[in-house]
Motif scaffolding. Structure first.
Motif, PDB file in Angstrom:
ATOM      1  N   ALA A 121      31.062  16.645 -23.485  1.00 35.46           N
ATOM      2  CA  ALA A 121      31.998  17.773 -23.537  1.00 35.46           C
ATOM      3  C   ALA A 121      32.336  18.140 -24.977  1.00 35.46           C
ATOM      4  N   GLU A 122      32.492  19.433 -25.210  1.00 35.58           N
ATOM      5  CA  GLU A 122      32.682  19.939 -26.572  1.00 35.58           C
ATOM      6  C   GLU A 122      33.902  20.854 -26.677  1.00 35.58           C
ATOM      7  N   ASP A 123      34.811  20.699 -25.729  1.00 35.40           N
ATOM      8  CA  ASP A 123      36.087  21.402 -25.765  1.00 35.40           C
ATOM      9  C   ASP A 123      37.155  20.407 -26.193  1.00 35.40           C
ATOM     10  N   ILE A 124      38.055  20.814 -27.092  1.00 36.56           N
ATOM     11  CA  ILE A 124      39.075  19.919 -27.630  1.00 36.56           C
ATOM     12  C   ILE A 124      39.911  19.280 -26.532  1.00 36.56           C
ATOM     13  N   GLU A 171      35.421  26.983 -20.707  1.00 32.26           N
ATOM     14  CA  GLU A 171      36.115  26.761 -21.968  1.00 32.26           C
ATOM     15  C   GLU A 171      35.149  26.534 -23.131  1.00 32.26           C
ATOM     16  N   TYR A 172      34.014  25.913 -22.850  1.00 30.33           N
ATOM     17  CA  TYR A 172      33.024  25.650 -23.902  1.00 30.33           C
ATOM     18  C   TYR A 172      32.663  26.932 -24.650  1.00 30.33           C
ATOM     19  N   ASP A 173      32.415  28.000 -23.895  1.00 27.14           N
ATOM     20  CA  ASP A 173      32.019  29.273 -24.510  1.00 27.14           C
ATOM     21  C   ASP A 173      33.089  29.772 -25.481  1.00 27.14           C
ATOM     22  N   CYS A 224      28.209  33.659 -27.056  1.00 31.09           N
ATOM     23  CA  CYS A 224      28.846  32.407 -26.619  1.00 31.09           C
ATOM     24  C   CYS A 224      28.685  32.292 -25.117  1.00 31.09           C
ATOM     25  N   SER A 225      27.622  31.634 -24.682  1.00 35.00           N
ATOM     26  CA  SER A 225      27.304  31.589 -23.264  1.00 35.00           C
ATOM     27  C   SER A 225      26.382  30.422 -22.972  1.00 35.00           C
ATOM     28  N   TYR A 226      26.061  30.232 -21.698  1.00 35.15           N
ATOM     29  CA  TYR A 226      25.174  29.161 -21.261  1.00 35.15           C
ATOM     30  C   TYR A 226      24.230  29.721 -20.205  1.00 35.15           C
ATOM     31  N   ILE A 227      23.221  28.939 -19.856  1.00 39.48           N
ATOM     32  CA  ILE A 227      22.230  29.361 -18.885  1.00 39.48           C
ATOM     33  C   ILE A 227      22.843  29.305 -17.469  1.00 39.48           C
TER      34      ILE A 227
END
Length: 389
Positions: A121-124, A171-173, A224-227
């Motif tokens: 995970a890469e969200d604070i 949230e990641y985006d 800022c997106s994902y597949i």
């Protein structure tokens, strides 16, 4: 019969004692649904490190064993999986890559007084700010990824103008765009427009119209997106004749989606380790080969690597603490500053349980083929107040 029962009781007692000597790692992970694509590689890497530790005598003189529960890429099921693993005796818990889907299980661990690690995970909020003091991620914050490509594009591609296109689904985006928004102006760039969309949107025609209505095509588009939404957006942007450099975060690493955007070029992805055998650090390439040897295939994305890292860092903290008790392990993790790892130094603090700066490999996709073109480290960590926006 009496003698048989006595022998059986003794045998069961010994087995129970042996099992009590194990340290149990619980995996509350997606084994089905879209999150599985992110969880599975990291889980495989985590188990490689577990096997290495066991082969070298274990941890605190005990063997590591693992148990698992399927979250099915469902938030409610994530909570149930976390509670199940607590009931089954997990000593620490590993949860799904994404904050939204891993947090319910991590909260179950926190409530039981256990350490939890998000796979990637890469969200604070996947840490102190969202779960609690005993929750961590070994991965690089999304905002750091956005800041990295912002500063890199300004320095290496002389980017002066940027357009921000945010997929608001997870949230990641938002984290990626937050980092870009903070760093790009600091690096001398100007954000000339911004738009939003949802990952499931079939069309971003109106957003593309607004980009094309600018006086000049922007030097970069921060997507800022994902597949799969990112692939659809990229295909539509290029079909509209927009040739700007497209930047994104690590969520689009890997070649598995490139058939959806044929012959894609001028597309940049920052990753904490290359999966293509061309990382600028030989140790990463060696681990990539070891992963392939262990699993039968190379990692599908950079998200394999934090799984190995989290076990490595947690185990070091446990050894130093002399216990798996969460508060003691947390204290040792927070003392780690530039801790050496295969993927470069890693640090935690009593304010941030993620990586707030790291050497990132810059992958460029050219004519549908990805490859590392160099490495880059942001000039300063992203401030906590920016991360919490």
């Amino acid at each position: 019969m009496k003698h048989f029962l006595t022998a059986t009781t003794i045998t069961l007692g010994l087995a129970t004692t042996a099992m009590a000597e194990d340290i149990t790692i619980g995996f509350a992970i997606a084994k089905s649904g879209w999150v599985e694509a992110y969880d599975a590689p990291a889980v495989a890497a985590a188990r490689i490190r577990i096997d290495e530790i066991n082969a070298n005598g274990g941890l605190l003189g005990k063997q590591l064993k693992w148990i698992e529960a399927d979250t099915k890429s469902d938030q409610a099921q994530s909570a149930s999986a976390g509670l199940q693993l607590v009931d089954e005796g997990a000593d620490m818990m590993i949860v799904s890559c994404d904050y939204d889907f891993g947090a319910p299980a991590a909260l179950a661990a926190e409530g039981a007084g256990l350490n939890s690690f998000f796979l990637c995970a890469e969200d604070i909020k996947a840490g102190i700010q969202g779960v609690g003091p005993n929750s961590f991620s070994a991965s690089v914050l999304a905002a750091v990824q956005g800041a990295t490509v912002a500063e890199w594009s300004a320095q290496e591609r002389d980017a002066k103008t940027g357009y921000v296109l945010l997929d608001t689904t997870i949230e990641y985006d938002k984290g990626i765009c937050t980092g870009f928004d903070w760093m790009f102006p600091k690096a001398g760039g100007e954000i000339v427009g911004r738009d939003t969309f949802l990952n499931g949107d079939a069309s971003i025609a109106s957003q593309i119209t607004r980009i094309k209505s600018l006086a000049e095509e922007p030097d970069v588009i921060m997507l800022c997106s994902y597949i799969p939404g990112a692939a659809s957006a990229v295909r539509q942007i290029r079909a509209a004749g927009i040739n700007s450099t497209i930047l994104n975060g690590s969520a689009v690493d890997g070649s598995y989606w490139l058939d959806a955007a044929p012959d894609l070029s001028n597309f940049i992805v920052p990753v904490q380790g290359s999966i293509y055998g061309d990382d600028t650090r030989p140790a990463v390439n060696e681990f990539r080969d070891a992963f392939e040897a262990a699993t039968g295939a190379g990692p599908s994305s950079t998200y394999a690597y934090p799984g190995y890292l989290l076990i490595d860092l947690w185990a070091k903290a446990v050894e130093r603490a002399g216990t798996v008790e969460a508060s003691a392990v947390t204290a040792e993790l927070e003392n780690m500053q530039n801790e050496p790892t295969v993927f470069g130094p890693r640090s935690f603090s009593d304010q941030i349980h993620h990586q707030n700066t790291a050497e990132m490999q810059i992958v460029e996709i050219t004519n549908g083929t990805p490859g590392v073109i160099g490495s880059f480290t942001i000039s300063e960590p992203v401030p906590l107040d920016v991360l919490l926006k």
